[in-house]
Design a protein around this motif. Sequence first.
Motif, PDB file in Angstrom:
ATOM      1  N   LEU A 432      45.903  24.904  -4.181  1.00  0.00           N
ATOM      2  CA  LEU A 432      45.162  23.989  -3.318  1.00  0.00           C
ATOM      3  C   LEU A 432      45.202  24.435  -1.857  1.00  0.00           C
ATOM      4  CD1 LEU A 432      46.092  20.485  -4.795  1.00  0.00           C
ATOM      5  CD2 LEU A 432      44.071  21.882  -5.251  1.00  0.00           C
ATOM      6  N   LYS A 433      46.309  24.991  -1.446  1.00  0.00           N
ATOM      7  CA  LYS A 433      46.425  25.468  -0.064  1.00  0.00           C
ATOM      8  C   LYS A 433      45.514  26.658   0.219  1.00  0.00           C
ATOM      9  CE  LYS A 433      51.140  23.892   0.993  1.00  0.00           C
ATOM     10  NZ  LYS A 433      52.540  24.315   1.295  1.00  0.00           N
ATOM     11  N   SER A 434      45.109  27.366  -0.834  1.00  0.00           N
ATOM     12  CA  SER A 434      44.275  28.548  -0.648  1.00  0.00           C
ATOM     13  C   SER A 434      42.781  28.235  -0.651  1.00  0.00           C
ATOM     14  CB  SER A 434      44.563  29.561  -1.767  1.00  0.00           C
ATOM     15  OG  SER A 434      44.045  29.102  -3.020  1.00  0.00           O
ATOM     16  N   LEU A 435      42.400  27.001  -0.937  1.00  0.00           N
ATOM     17  CA  LEU A 435      40.991  26.634  -1.009  1.00  0.00           C
ATOM     18  C   LEU A 435      40.285  26.783   0.339  1.00  0.00           C
ATOM     19  CD1 LEU A 435      41.265  23.403  -3.188  1.00  0.00           C
ATOM     20  CD2 LEU A 435      39.946  25.443  -3.812  1.00  0.00           C
ATOM     21  N   HIS A 436      39.003  27.093   0.279  1.00  0.00           N
ATOM     22  CA  HIS A 436      38.182  27.080   1.490  1.00  0.00           C
ATOM     23  C   HIS A 436      37.915  25.654   1.951  1.00  0.00           C
ATOM     24  CE1 HIS A 436      36.307  31.351   0.852  1.00  0.00           C
ATOM     25  NE2 HIS A 436      37.591  31.311   0.571  1.00  0.00           N
ATOM     26  N   LEU A 437      37.871  24.713   0.964  1.00  0.00           N
ATOM     27  CA  LEU A 437      37.617  23.315   1.296  1.00  0.00           C
ATOM     28  C   LEU A 437      38.260  22.424   0.250  1.00  0.00           C
ATOM     29  CD1 LEU A 437      36.099  21.100   2.960  1.00  0.00           C
ATOM     30  CD2 LEU A 437      34.181  21.404   1.358  1.00  0.00           C
ATOM     31  N   LEU A 438      39.076  21.488   0.697  1.00  0.00           N
ATOM     32  CA  LEU A 438      39.639  20.459  -0.169  1.00  0.00           C
ATOM     33  C   LEU A 438      39.277  19.101   0.419  1.00  0.00           C
ATOM     34  CD1 LEU A 438      41.399  19.407  -2.501  1.00  0.00           C
ATOM     35  CD2 LEU A 438      43.413  19.680  -1.016  1.00  0.00           C
ATOM     36  N   VAL A 439      38.525  18.311  -0.341  1.00  0.00           N
ATOM     37  CA  VAL A 439      38.133  16.962   0.055  1.00  0.00           C
ATOM     38  C   VAL A 439      38.799  15.973  -0.892  1.00  0.00           C
ATOM     39  CG1 VAL A 439      36.218  15.354   0.423  1.00  0.00           C
ATOM     40  CG2 VAL A 439      35.910  17.797   0.895  1.00  0.00           C
ATOM     41  N   VAL A 440      39.433  14.954  -0.346  1.00  0.00           N
ATOM     42  CA  VAL A 440      40.117  13.946  -1.163  1.00  0.00           C
ATOM     43  C   VAL A 440      39.619  12.566  -0.752  1.00  0.00           C
ATOM     44  CG1 VAL A 440      42.322  12.885  -1.751  1.00  0.00           C
ATOM     45  CG2 VAL A 440      42.166  15.372  -1.483  1.00  0.00           C
ATOM     46  N   ALA A 441      39.141  11.801  -1.736  1.00  0.00           N
ATOM     47  CA  ALA A 441      38.754  10.408  -1.515  1.00  0.00           C
ATOM     48  C   ALA A 441      39.835   9.526  -2.115  1.00  0.00           C
ATOM     49  CB  ALA A 441      37.401  10.130  -2.161  1.00  0.00           C
ATOM     50  N   ASP A 442      40.492   8.725  -1.284  1.00  0.00           N
ATOM     51  CA  ASP A 442      41.626   7.927  -1.744  1.00  0.00           C
ATOM     52  C   ASP A 442      41.818   6.737  -0.820  1.00  0.00           C
ATOM     53  OD1 ASP A 442      44.066   7.070  -2.982  1.00  0.00           O
ATOM     54  OD2 ASP A 442      44.557   9.138  -3.463  1.00  0.00           O
ATOM     55  N   THR A 448      48.291  14.796  -2.505  1.00  0.00           N
ATOM     56  CA  THR A 448      47.143  15.705  -2.497  1.00  0.00           C
ATOM     57  C   THR A 448      46.356  15.575  -1.206  1.00  0.00           C
ATOM     58  OG1 THR A 448      47.023  15.506  -4.909  1.00  0.00           O
ATOM     59  CG2 THR A 448      45.112  16.427  -3.787  1.00  0.00           C
ATOM     60  N   ALA A 449      46.169  14.341  -0.745  1.00  0.00           N
ATOM     61  CA  ALA A 449      45.431  14.127   0.503  1.00  0.00           C
ATOM     62  C   ALA A 449      46.107  14.805   1.686  1.00  0.00           C
ATOM     63  CB  ALA A 449      45.285  12.630   0.767  1.00  0.00           C
ATOM     64  N   GLN A 450      47.430  14.916   1.654  1.00  0.00           N
ATOM     65  CA  GLN A 450      48.148  15.567   2.743  1.00  0.00           C
ATOM     66  C   GLN A 450      47.750  17.034   2.910  1.00  0.00           C
ATOM     67  OE1 GLN A 450      52.363  14.928   2.122  1.00  0.00           O
ATOM     68  NE2 GLN A 450      52.069  12.726   1.849  1.00  0.00           N
ATOM     69  N   LEU A 451      47.200  17.634   1.856  1.00  0.00           N
ATOM     70  CA  LEU A 451      46.778  19.034   1.917  1.00  0.00           C
ATOM     71  C   LEU A 451      45.302  19.187   2.242  1.00  0.00           C
ATOM     72  CD1 LEU A 451      48.553  20.366  -1.313  1.00  0.00           C
ATOM     73  CD2 LEU A 451      49.445  20.331   1.028  1.00  0.00           C
ATOM     74  N   ALA A 452      44.570  18.083   2.331  1.00  0.00           N
ATOM     75  CA  ALA A 452      43.114  18.139   2.397  1.00  0.00           C
ATOM     76  C   ALA A 452      42.592  18.578   3.762  1.00  0.00           C
ATOM     77  CB  ALA A 452      42.534  16.776   2.034  1.00  0.00           C
ATOM     78  N   ASP A 453      41.374  19.098   3.744  1.00  0.00           N
ATOM     79  CA  ASP A 453      40.646  19.387   4.976  1.00  0.00           C
ATOM     80  C   ASP A 453      39.919  18.139   5.466  1.00  0.00           C
ATOM     81  OD1 ASP A 453      40.948  22.429   5.154  1.00  0.00           O
ATOM     82  OD2 ASP A 453      40.176  22.161   3.125  1.00  0.00           O
ATOM     83  N   ILE A 454      39.465  17.326   4.524  1.00  0.00           N
ATOM     84  CA  ILE A 454      38.804  16.061   4.856  1.00  0.00           C
ATOM     85  C   ILE A 454      39.293  14.994   3.886  1.00  0.00           C
ATOM     86  CG2 ILE A 454      36.599  14.840   5.052  1.00  0.00           C
ATOM     87  CD1 ILE A 454      35.285  17.497   5.709  1.00  0.00           C
ATOM     88  N   VAL A 455      39.649  13.824   4.431  1.00  0.00           N
ATOM     89  CA  VAL A 455      40.112  12.692   3.620  1.00  0.00           C
ATOM     90  C   VAL A 455      39.152  11.533   3.861  1.00  0.00           C
ATOM     91  CG1 VAL A 455      42.004  11.120   3.128  1.00  0.00           C
ATOM     92  CG2 VAL A 455      42.503  13.458   3.848  1.00  0.00           C
ATOM     93  N   LEU A 456      38.670  10.951   2.760  1.00  0.00           N
ATOM     94  CA  LEU A 456      37.692   9.871   2.838  1.00  0.00           C
ATOM     95  C   LEU A 456      38.313   8.573   2.333  1.00  0.00           C
ATOM     96  CD1 LEU A 456      34.660  11.827   1.333  1.00  0.00           C
ATOM     97  CD2 LEU A 456      35.257  11.545   3.752  1.00  0.00           C
TER      98      LEU A 456
END
Length: 716
Positions: A432-442, A448-456
């Motif tokens: 997950l840390k290597s992703l170009h983009l991590l979006v988490v809706a929570d 998981t959200a702590q690693l995100a680029d955008i949190v919704l």
Amino acid sequence: MVHTDLDIERASAQVETQCPFCSVQCKMTVTEVETGVSGQRRTAYQIEGVPNAASEGRVCVKGMNAHQHAVHSQRLLEPLIRVNGELVPCSWDEAIHVISHRLQTISDQYGPDANAVYGGGSLTNETAYLLGKFARVALGTKYIDYNGRFCMSAAASAGSKTFGIDRGLTFRLTDIPMARCIVLAGTNIAECQPTLLPYFNQAKENGAKIVVIDPRKTATAAIADIHLPIKPGTDALLADAMLSIIMDEGFVDEAFIRARTNGYDELLAYMNGFNLNRAADLCGLELEQIREAARAYGMADTGMILTARGVEQQTDGHLAVRHFLNLVLATGKIGREGCGYGAVTGQGNGQGGREHGQKADQLPGYRSIENEEDRKYVASVWGVEASSLPGKGVSAYEMMELVHQGEIKSLFVMGSNPVVSIPNAGHVVEGLKSLHLLVVADMFMSETAQLADIVLPVTSYLENEGTLTNLEGRVLLRKAGREAPGESRHDWRILCSIADQLGKGRYFRFNGPEEIFNELRLASKGGVADYYGITYDRLRREEGVYWPCPSTEEAGIGLLFQQSFAHPDGKAVFTITEGERWEGVSEEYPLILTNGRVLSHYLTGVQTRRSPSLLARELENFAEIHPITAQRYRVRDGEWVEVVSEHGSFTVRCRVGDSIRQDTLFVPMHWGGVQNVNHATRPELDPFCKMPGFKTAAVRIRSLSISGKQPGQING
């Protein structure tokens, strides 16, 4: 209660809703009450069960306190975007623009399959349906799966192969008291679905014998007439041993077998020469225990077998369930009152969530994405060309492998917390840390959200209307009665907004969940899971409707297979396939690690750990260990221990007690960080359904007090 003129207590609002947690989906009311003295107001909440066909008005401790997370001060109330390594507030317009732009850029550069979607079994039917459509139409990716892969996949695939259809229970909950023998294999009803326990107690009062198969003396085992403390990983073998006894002692239903099944002659050949003594030894049981259980089920006029994660979350989970289904078919105990098979669904919408398109190989209505006619039909409902729909993706864990390998560049996570729930957790975090983009809706800043680029920020069960399907296949309407706090948005609306920014808005013109459900009804029409005859108006009037329900004039089917099974020839199928048995422990890793739930928590604990009342009951994780084993490894009750497998390690407190086998450790699954049991679980997958082997990991244990090592910071 007597009030003074300074003492205030009045109901300000009442919400009729249903519990967001387990698969029973108990109905209840949440009433806000203003209390206190003048100038010192505070809001309290009164929870009352509402009579309904499933829980009959009962609510467990989780449901009684579910509102606490919905009103918690840690609720996410605005979108967050990562800037210079930190998550900072941003507007919805900025969040949606950045997400859509980066998704499109990744698609243009690497192809649409570089984007992936990860859903959850607690999402409403409407959102689960829309998530599948979003992946395949808005993103054009084949990579979508969900956390239900780790919950129901073994039972779902086994039911489909054996019966031709997968529905949690083949019977109605009200049929349970009619059974004269009930086998509960790897299911702890008393803690995981406690509002159902009275059905089983009523069966006992009516003379039923209860058989519990579990390596632990759980609260469910406490009501058992026969408890089989099985060695983890040997469930299929135990089912065969019971079948051998049933065959030898003449308890098979020859007429049912010849009229309604295929493959029995092959089963006879498969069972020829079965060694009962060896099977009992491998299962860690006394043969007489197995014989007593087999006779109880075989001799009963009516009987049920229910399985859950204890049987299913193994690398032979699919076949283990099918071997238990052999018992059901051989005795003819299905398709009539007081009989049947049940897979006890775990998540709130674990049933509906796997029916309408968020699984890698499925389209709405339990249609197959690899079937051309199914693709054409769903494409016609969606208004797209069938050729534009992507093909079959991979399972949830396999998606994480592709993330780790760099094939998947972005991941959109909605309604799940894979950092805690997926095995080999350290490997997952690296990916997950290597992703170009991590979006988490929570709703909360999950692990998981702590690693995100955008949190919704999304709405809670009190605010988001929609349908859910409980464990018996009953579709229920959950009403919304509370305004969304802050800038939080409904999950389905977020998907529509992103699709619009991606230029696919014409396919996502929905003004509310009922409009989405009406499209779902049409998309499911004629499918295995046919919802076409279910409408919001019916759900409001009738409380709930069973699927399949192909017409608004029909009642829906609660008791399945009364006349025929769902295969084209109307017959069920025996299985003679023997899976590869887990090789087990070693000198380096001499103990078996298994995991599961406790009464006061749910899934990865993101919600229940925000409930003060629930958290107070179980503040931190623990490892349950037998006193003799604890003495052998110099471990004392209450001290910190480290549990290590070849995949990783975690640290928890030790809980010593004689309610578990000497060769087994039990650790709950509700905590992240250093307490995350999935740091040590193994990533091997069931070849049929891709279920990981959560219940059988070889580990060692050591006291941290003896080593002098101190545990790390604990997530709460």
